[in-house]
Design a protein around this motif. Structure first.
Motif, PDB file in Angstrom:
ATOM      1  N   LYS A   1     -36.501 -24.382 -14.935  1.00 28.21           N
ATOM      2  CA  LYS A   1     -35.302 -23.340 -14.643  1.00 28.21           C
ATOM      3  C   LYS A   1     -34.541 -23.966 -13.429  1.00 28.21           C
ATOM      4  O   LYS A   1     -33.305 -23.769 -13.387  1.00 28.21           O
ATOM      5  CB  LYS A   1     -35.956 -21.941 -14.308  1.00 28.21           C
TER       6      LYS A   1
ATOM      7  N   ALA B   1     -26.196 -16.695 -13.181  1.00 26.86           N
ATOM      8  CA  ALA B   1     -26.286 -15.949 -11.803  1.00 26.86           C
ATOM      9  C   ALA B   1     -26.454 -16.820 -10.799  1.00 26.86           C
ATOM     10  O   ALA B   1     -27.151 -18.041 -11.093  1.00 26.86           O
ATOM     11  CB  ALA B   1     -27.694 -15.148 -12.268  1.00 26.86           C
TER      12      ALA B   1
ATOM     13  N   LYS C   1     -37.922 -15.864 -10.289  1.00 29.54           N
ATOM     14  CA  LYS C   1     -38.359 -16.592 -11.483  1.00 29.54           C
ATOM     15  C   LYS C   1     -39.157 -17.791 -11.186  1.00 29.54           C
ATOM     16  O   LYS C   1     -38.784 -18.683 -10.290  1.00 29.54           O
ATOM     17  CB  LYS C   1     -37.269 -17.066 -12.263  1.00 29.54           C
TER      18      LYS C   1
ATOM     19  N   VAL D   1     -40.930 -13.974 -15.093  1.00 26.95           N
ATOM     20  CA  VAL D   1     -39.710 -13.383 -14.554  1.00 26.95           C
ATOM     21  C   VAL D   1     -39.894 -11.862 -14.066  1.00 26.95           C
ATOM     22  O   VAL D   1     -40.389 -11.304 -14.760  1.00 26.95           O
ATOM     23  CB  VAL D   1     -38.300 -13.412 -15.515  1.00 26.95           C
TER      24      VAL D   1
ATOM     25  N   VAL E   1     -37.981  -8.986 -12.297  1.00 23.64           N
ATOM     26  CA  VAL E   1     -36.773  -8.335 -11.930  1.00 23.64           C
ATOM     27  C   VAL E   1     -36.928  -7.215 -11.083  1.00 23.64           C
ATOM     28  O   VAL E   1     -37.718  -6.014 -11.172  1.00 23.64           O
ATOM     29  CB  VAL E   1     -36.061  -7.458 -13.159  1.00 23.64           C
TER      30      VAL E   1
ATOM     31  N   GLU F   1     -32.746 -15.166  -7.897  1.00 22.03           N
ATOM     32  CA  GLU F   1     -31.403 -15.195  -8.372  1.00 22.03           C
ATOM     33  C   GLU F   1     -30.816 -13.683  -8.515  1.00 22.03           C
ATOM     34  O   GLU F   1     -31.605 -12.792  -8.154  1.00 22.03           O
ATOM     35  CB  GLU F   1     -31.999 -15.211 -10.048  1.00 22.03           C
TER      36      GLU F   1
ATOM     37  N   PHE G   1     -28.894 -10.548  -9.265  1.00 24.04           N
ATOM     38  CA  PHE G   1     -29.157  -9.697 -10.520  1.00 24.04           C
ATOM     39  C   PHE G   1     -27.676  -9.491 -11.579  1.00 24.04           C
ATOM     40  O   PHE G   1     -26.846  -9.090 -10.539  1.00 24.04           O
ATOM     41  CB  PHE G   1     -29.621  -8.286  -9.938  1.00 24.04           C
ATOM     42  N   MET G   2     -27.793  -9.642 -12.498  1.00 22.37           N
ATOM     43  CA  MET G   2     -26.585  -9.682 -13.282  1.00 22.37           C
ATOM     44  C   MET G   2     -26.705  -8.219 -14.147  1.00 22.37           C
ATOM     45  O   MET G   2     -27.901  -7.637 -14.801  1.00 22.37           O
ATOM     46  CB  MET G   2     -26.385 -10.659 -14.281  1.00 22.37           C
TER      47      MET G   2
ATOM     48  N   GLU H   1     -27.658  -7.915 -23.249  1.00 19.38           N
ATOM     49  CA  GLU H   1     -28.046  -9.430 -23.264  1.00 19.38           C
ATOM     50  C   GLU H   1     -27.972  -9.731 -24.752  1.00 19.38           C
ATOM     51  O   GLU H   1     -28.353  -8.747 -25.715  1.00 19.38           O
ATOM     52  CB  GLU H   1     -29.444  -9.657 -23.167  1.00 19.38           C
TER      53      GLU H   1
ATOM     54  N   ASN I   1     -42.785  -6.946 -19.343  1.00 23.76           N
ATOM     55  CA  ASN I   1     -41.990  -7.875 -20.026  1.00 23.76           C
ATOM     56  C   ASN I   1     -43.228  -8.522 -21.109  1.00 23.76           C
ATOM     57  O   ASN I   1     -44.023  -8.668 -20.544  1.00 23.76           O
ATOM     58  CB  ASN I   1     -41.311  -8.993 -19.321  1.00 23.76           C
TER      59      ASN I   1
ATOM     60  N   VAL J   1     -28.378 -16.329 -18.774  1.00 23.30           N
ATOM     61  CA  VAL J   1     -29.565 -15.797 -18.313  1.00 23.30           C
ATOM     62  C   VAL J   1     -30.561 -16.837 -18.042  1.00 23.30           C
ATOM     63  O   VAL J   1     -31.476 -17.089 -17.549  1.00 23.30           O
ATOM     64  CB  VAL J   1     -30.118 -14.400 -19.091  1.00 23.30           C
TER      65      VAL J   1
HETATM   66  P1  AMP Z   1     -35.779 -14.882 -18.879  1.00 20.38           P
HETATM   67  O1  AMP Z   1     -37.301 -15.383 -19.379  1.00 20.38           O
HETATM   68  O2  AMP Z   1     -35.154 -15.841 -17.762  1.00 20.38           O
HETATM   69  O3  AMP Z   1     -34.904 -14.645 -20.038  1.00 20.38           O
HETATM   70  O4  AMP Z   1     -35.901 -13.625 -18.288  1.00 20.38           O
HETATM   71  C1  AMP Z   1     -36.516 -12.449 -18.871  1.00 20.38           C
HETATM   72  C2  AMP Z   1     -35.551 -11.257 -18.574  1.00 20.38           C
HETATM   73  O5  AMP Z   1     -35.453 -10.848 -17.318  1.00 20.38           O
HETATM   74  C3  AMP Z   1     -34.491 -11.461 -19.584  1.00 20.38           C
HETATM   75  O6  AMP Z   1     -34.443 -11.169 -20.746  1.00 20.38           O
HETATM   76  C4  AMP Z   1     -33.436 -10.415 -18.736  1.00 20.38           C
HETATM   77  O7  AMP Z   1     -33.640  -9.218 -19.336  1.00 20.38           O
HETATM   78  C5  AMP Z   1     -33.865 -10.044 -17.247  1.00 20.38           C
HETATM   79  N1  AMP Z   1     -33.263 -11.112 -16.420  1.00 20.38           N
HETATM   80  C6  AMP Z   1     -33.527 -12.406 -16.286  1.00 20.38           C
HETATM   81  N2  AMP Z   1     -32.561 -12.816 -15.257  1.00 20.38           N
HETATM   82  C7  AMP Z   1     -31.867 -11.958 -15.034  1.00 20.38           C
HETATM   83  C8  AMP Z   1     -30.674 -11.739 -14.129  1.00 20.38           C
HETATM   84  N3  AMP Z   1     -30.350 -12.696 -13.220  1.00 20.38           N
HETATM   85  N4  AMP Z   1     -30.355 -10.453 -13.751  1.00 20.38           N
HETATM   86  C9  AMP Z   1     -30.628  -9.315 -14.437  1.00 20.38           C
HETATM   87  N5  AMP Z   1     -31.792  -9.574 -15.778  1.00 20.38           N
HETATM   88  C10 AMP Z   1     -32.378 -10.834 -15.697  1.00 20.38           C
END
Ligand code: AMP
Ligand code: GLY
Length: 435
Positions: A103, A118, A143, A153, A155, A185, A187-188, A192, A224, A292
């Motif tokens: 990442k 982000a 992350k 990850v 949140v 990171e 938060f967005m 999605e 998750n 993301v």
């Molecule tokens: P990823 O493995 O990076 O896809 O992250 C797993 C989940 O965490 C994503 O599907 C998002 O729902 C959430 N997530 C990851 N990064 C962000 C971010 N910067 N802001 C908000 N939600 C995030």
């Protein structure tokens, strides 16, 4: 045509189905495959992580191409090894796969290429990571930089949560080396989409977007997971992403122009062109689409929905084989979704932490236009048995999302094994909007 499909999950079962659908006469080998794939392919026990063994298999069998499902063999250099032997391969080199496997790499690339994502900073010490979390104001995403099977990850809604995640990754090493570097990171907000793009390294063609459901429980609650279900096509409630007249929706074109094109260009400039399937997890934020995450392969379980949504005559395999052979692809045809599809993952009790396994599975008679894609299954003493967290993906089509969702849920409910559970609300956001 003889093809070797690498992997043994629900994604690979769906790929095997599509390959045989488009090319019924193709001879398909799968390594290692699974009991569902065995109905479509000859399964060979070579592990998906045995790069040398897979190359030997491809040579011994004189396959025309290798199609790689999971990220681990790509990270381990399977595509490089195939290319070195002159074997056409669908999937990026290990260098290009870094877009998923690091990442930190992906963030740096996006920053240089001006790709919206982000804001983030990279850390190897708890002190600087905590300081960065404070700077962003508490609601941050922590992350692990490396591969952590979808679990790396966090949140964090509060600073104590962020601190706990930072400590767990950097001090307690819960993800080992994958968590030796963490990203803090911003938060967005937004909804999605998972957008799959086929690319030869320069030209890119999108498949219809899907939406994953990563949380374990109904209403997106609980921890998750790798993904509990998906639907396709998905527009995240934004009309710019809705398919209307057979041409690519303007929102997807915007993602192709502002995210995919500069990313591919930057990869090319670094001498690591990305050939294969680029998975873009995109958040539709109030300020536009932002990345993301990227993955270097088809998503699971999105693939089970996306491939079934394609028209019968969509040339997915043809384009994949062009990419595998190193040929240039055309920016057409458009991959239009022909129907709505919902896939519901049947998980084993204890998933995602400690799934139980070894339970006999009773499979129902299959309705038309529905598929039970195998993921965590094995044959034991002639009986289909659970062997992993995500066991099956109950996938169904419909004229509407509502119909597809009802059929997928009904199919999931008709499968029996001890401790089986699944979400009954895949597609809930779209359904709540009246899709
Ligand atoms: P990823 O493995 O990076 O896809 O992250 C797993 C989940 O965490 C994503 O599907 C998002 O729902 C959430 N997530 C990851 N990064 C962000 C971010 N910067 N802001 C908000 N939600 C995030
Ligand atoms: N479903 C998310 C992924 O494949 O990474």
């Amino acid at each position: 045509m003889k093809l070797l499909l690498v992997g043994g999950g629900g994604r690979e079962h769906a790929l095997a189905w599509r390959i045989k659908h488009e090319m019924p006469d193709a001879t398909l080998l799968a390594a290692p495959g699974n009991p569902g794939i065995a109905a479509l392919a000859t399964c060979v026990s070579t592990s998906a992580s045995d790069v040398a063994g897979l190359v030997r298999l491809a040579q011994d069998e004189q396959v025309d191409a290798v199609i790689v499902g999971p990220e681990a063999p790509l990270a381990a250099g399977l595509a490089d090894a195939c290319i070195a032997q002159g074997i056409p391969v669908f999937g990026p080199t290990a260098a290009a796969a870094q877009i998923e496997t690091s990442k930190a790499f992906a963030k740096a690339l996006m920053r240089e290429a001006g790709v919206p994502t982000a804001r983030a900073s990279m850390h190897i010490t708890v002190e600087t990571a905590r300081a960065a979390a404070r700077e962003l104001g508490g609601r941050v995403v922590v992350k692990a930089s490396g591969l952590a099977a979808g679990k790396g990850v966090v949140v964090a809604m509060t600073l104590p949560e962020a601190d706990a995640a930072i400590t767990a990754m950097l001090e307690e090493n819960i993800f080992g080396d994958a968590g030796a570097q963490v990203l803090i990171e911003e938060f967005m907000t937004g909804e999605e989409l998972s957008l799959f793009v086929l690319t030869d390294g320069e030209t890119a063609v999108p498949l219809p977007a899907a939406q994953d459901h990563k949380r374990v429980g109904d209403g997106d609650t609980g921890p998750n997971t790798g993904g509990m279900g998906a639907y396709c096509p998905a527009d995240a409630g934004d009309p710019a992403y809705t398919w209307r007249d057979g041409s690519v929706p303007a929102g997807i074109t915007q993602v192709m122009d502002t995210i995919i094109a500069p990313t591919l260009r930057a990869m090319h400039e670094r001498g690591m062109p990305f050939r294969g399937l680029l998975y873009c997890g995109v958040m539709l934020t109030p300020t536009g689409p932002r990345v993301v995450e990227f993955n270097c392969r088809f998503g699971d379980p999105e693939t089970q929905a996306v491939l079934m949504a394609l028209a019968d005559d969509a040339p997915l395999l043809r384009v994949m084989l062009q990419i595998a052979r190193g040929e240039r692809i055309a920016p057409v045809p458009v991959f239009v979704p022909a129907q709505a599809v919902v896939t519901t993952v049947l998980a084993a009790a204890g998933y995602p932490t400690t799934p139980r396994s070894g339970d006999a599975i009773v499979v129902p008679a299959m309705p038309a236009d529905a598929w039970l894609f195998h993921a965590g299954t094995v044959m034991r003493d002639g009986a289909l048995t659970t062997s992993g967290g995500r066991v099956l993906a109950a996938t169904a089509t419909g004229a509407t999302l509502t119909a597809a969702q009802q059929r997928s849920t009904a199919l999931a409910a008709s499968v029996q094994f001890t401790g089986a559970f699944f979400r009954r609300d895949i597609g809930w956001r779209a359904l709540a909007r009246g899709a």
